[in-house]
Design an enzyme around this catalytic site. Structure first.
Site, short mmCIF file in Angstrom:
data_model
loop_
_atom_site.label_atom_id
_atom_site.label_comp_id
_atom_site.label_asym_id
_atom_site.label_seq_id
_atom_site.Cartn_x
_atom_site.Cartn_y
_atom_site.Cartn_z
N GLY B 54 -22.91 5.55 24.59
CA GLY B 54 -22.81 4.02 24.87
C GLY B 54 -24.00 3.28 25.99
N SER B 55 -24.34 2.14 25.57
CA SER B 55 -25.09 1.49 26.71
C SER B 55 -23.93 0.99 27.77
CB SER B 55 -25.78 0.20 26.19
OG SER B 55 -26.71 0.67 25.13
N GLY B 56 -24.62 0.27 28.95
CA GLY B 56 -23.85 -0.08 29.96
C GLY B 56 -23.57 0.99 31.17
N HIS B 57 -24.51 2.15 31.06
CA HIS B 57 -24.40 3.08 32.18
C HIS B 57 -25.86 3.35 32.65
CE1 HIS B 57 -20.48 4.28 30.62
NE2 HIS B 57 -20.97 4.70 29.52
N LYS B 105 -22.10 13.74 26.35
CA LYS B 105 -20.79 13.50 27.24
C LYS B 105 -19.60 13.72 26.47
CE LYS B 105 -22.40 9.53 29.04
NZ LYS B 105 -23.20 9.01 27.95
N ASP B 110 -18.71 10.20 20.95
CA ASP B 110 -20.15 10.90 21.28
C ASP B 110 -20.11 12.13 20.61
OD1 ASP B 110 -21.01 8.87 22.48
OD2 ASP B 110 -20.51 9.67 24.56
N HIS B 219 -15.94 4.01 31.72
CA HIS B 219 -15.67 3.01 30.94
C HIS B 219 -14.61 2.13 31.20
CE1 HIS B 219 -17.17 6.16 28.66
NE2 HIS B 219 -18.23 5.29 28.28
#
Lengths: 226, 333
Positions: B54-57, B105, B110, B219
């Site tokens: 996911g994006s945001g990391h 991860k 994922d 998250h």
């Protein structure tokens, strides 16, 4: 007998059902997950609806295909149709549900034959392949508080009804009855898979959203495929 | 919610366009499906290394694409795994004929999406392998749960495996190396505040002004415990004890240590924390051979930090020191 027209009707009905239950499924997910199950299913099955409608209005269904094999198969044979559904769902649903439902329909597409009609026994073996795919993809079993707690008991009933020579209608009716009990059984379970598993015992008392949406899928099948 | 965005729906794509404009020499970014590859990919005869999530990391994973690190990365929506078609497209774009390792991860979405992509790649005749990273000691490892989450060790695995690819390791050797990096890594995070997902528009969880969450996930998943705010030295002590006690890390062990910000923590606090961690490591006889201090695996705007320790051998250290040129990590060239 199941025909491709009935299968299309199944998916159009599912698109309506998930659209109507978008908030309900999302609320169930908010309690033990990440609050997007209804939103994701609505998006995925609306995309399937779009492809089916494009097909019946005379398009090839392929023009929106961004690099994926399969969309052009909408509307033709059973294997191509289910493979196209799988590809649409993995692209549009995302997350674990996208992979699980994508695998379910991909395994079905590998089992069904390119023929005009399927009888009850063939339908059951296709669904069985799909459920085995979910087990493998999710590394999950009955009792883990997942969609399998609807599918596995439902499949058991459908297999036994098929073995005693049942019709598509009686097979799906038997499956639906067990599926309903399956949903209820998830309330008292501790989640062992996915995000809900981080909650441990705090997941008790909540229905599993995937089990509920799977029940809706079987119910729609009973309505349209018979 | 107050964020520097155009619209909640276009955050990921708008940011990817920015990365492309900023780093045309290093990266090439494709859209629909979205993926990022090295500008010089595919590298013929080299094992390719890809990751995604996911994006945001950020900068993980796109910021680690480039020479000596990732060949490709697949950004999902914010905190949502990438899809199989997206991963497959990236795998095909970077495969140089020697196979592709996917570093994944440990989150159910994922893992499943990468597995499905691997099957589709295999249908097309591409050799793939994957390693699931699970280094977060905050989560109890159990047969009955998803298991430990993948966090900071991913940065180490991507750097070390990317260097191994440059040196000509084959798919089996890189896969074994990646497993060794994961097996020797442990992490833990904490937060002062929640992150806010743009599409949700409100904080993911509520936390009082005087409270902190020890063991937070990237998250915003719950950690081990919620406690009153303490001094930085005490917090660093709790976290180092949890991490070093787990492997366990022993006297004279050499480590690469990452003191990582969660996205909203000022660097002045990260260096202050590094000072505490440095003293604790010294008191335990743990030798910090290399270190990273900064924002490498973040959780949007969350205030907090994480610590990752990797127990290294000579091979890992050599590969760590090899040249790297990515948007977020660069040395030696």
């Amino acid at each position: 007998m199941v025909t491709i027209e009935k299968v299309k009707e199944w998916f159009l009905t599912l698109s309506d059902v998930y659209s109507k239950n978008r908030e309900y499924l999302t609320d169930l997910d908010a309690a033990i997950g990440d609050a997007d199950h209804g939103i994701n299913l609505d998006r995925g099955f609306s995309a399937v609806r779009g492809e089916i409608e494009k097909m019946s209005s005379g398009g090839t269904g392929a023009e929106s295909g961004s690099g994926g094999a399969g969309e052009s198969g909408y509307g033709s044979s059973f294997p191509e149709f289910f493979r196209s559904v799988s590809m649409t769902l993995i692209k549009t649903i995302g997350g674990a549900s996208g992979a699980l439902l994508g695998t379910f329909f991909l395994e079905i597409s590998r089992t069904v034959k390119a023929e005009k009609e399927m009888d009850g026994a063939k339908l059951v073996s296709a669904l069985k392949a799909g459920v085995e795919g979910i087990k493998k993809r999710g590394h999950a079993q009955e009792g883990d508080k997942t969609m399998l707690d609807t599918w596995i008991p439902a499949l058991r009933a459908m297999e036994s009804e098929a073995a005693s020579g049942g019709s598509v209608e009686t097979i799906l009716a038997a499956g639906l009855k067990n599926a309903e009990e399956g949903i209820g059984s998830t309330r008292s379970m501790i989640a062992r898979k996915g995000r809900a598993s981080y909650l441990g015992e705090r997941s008790i008392g909540h229905l599993d959203p995937g089990a509920v949406s799977s029940y809706m899928m079987i119910k729609a099948a009973a309505k349209t495929l018979s | 919610m107050k964020k520097l965005i155009n619209s909640p729906d276009s955050v990921v794509k708008d940011s990817l366009h920015g990365m492309q404009s900023a780093h045309p020499d290093i990266l090439k970014i494709f859209f629909d499906p979205d993926f990022i590859i090295r500008a010089d990919a595919p590298l013929k005869g080299k094992t390719a290394v890809v990751s995604g999530g996911g994006s945001g990391h950020e900068p993980m994973h796109g910021g680690f694409v480039g020479h000596g690190m990732l060949h490709g990365a697949c950004p999902g929506d914010v905190f949502t795994s990438p899809t199989p078609d997206q991963i497959l497209a990236a795998v095909k774009a970077v495969d140089g004929g020697a196979g592709v390792l996917a570093i994944v991860k440990n989150y159910s979405g994922d893992v499943m999406n990468f597995e499905m992509a691997a099957e589709l790649a295999s249908d097309e005749g591409i050799k793939t392998a994957s390693v699931v990273i699970n280094d977060d000691v905050a989560v109890k490892d159990s047969l009955y749960t998803q298991g430990r989450r993948g966090v900071g060790a991913t940065v180490f695995a991507e750097k070390i495996c990317g260097a191994a690819s440059e040196r000509g390791y084959d798919l089996k050797q890189i896969t074994d190396l990646c497993q060794a990096v994961n097996a020797n890594s442990r992490s833990m995070g904490m937060s002062l505040t929640s992150c806010t997902v743009p599409a949700a528009g409100k904080p993911t969880f509520q936390i009082a002004e005087n409270e902190i969450e020890i063991g937070i996930g990237i998250h915003g998943e719950p950690g081990r415990e919620r406690i009153p705010l303490k001094k930085a030295s005490e917090i660093a002590g709790m976290m180092m004890d949890a991490i070093t006690g787990d492997l366990p890390f022993k006297n004279k062990d050499r480590v690469i240590l990452m003191l990582n910000g969660m996205g909203g923590t000022p660097l002045i606090e990260l260096y202050l924390l590094y000072n505490e961690v440095f003293k604790i490591a010294a008191s335990k006889g743990i030798i910090i051979s290399r270190k990273l201090v900064g924002n490498y695996i973040t959780s949007l705007d969350m205030q907090g930090f994480s610590i990752t320790l990797l127990r290294v051998n000579d091979e890992m250290l050599k590969l760590w020191d090899d040249p790297v040129l990515t948007p977020a990590l660069r040395w030696g060239m």
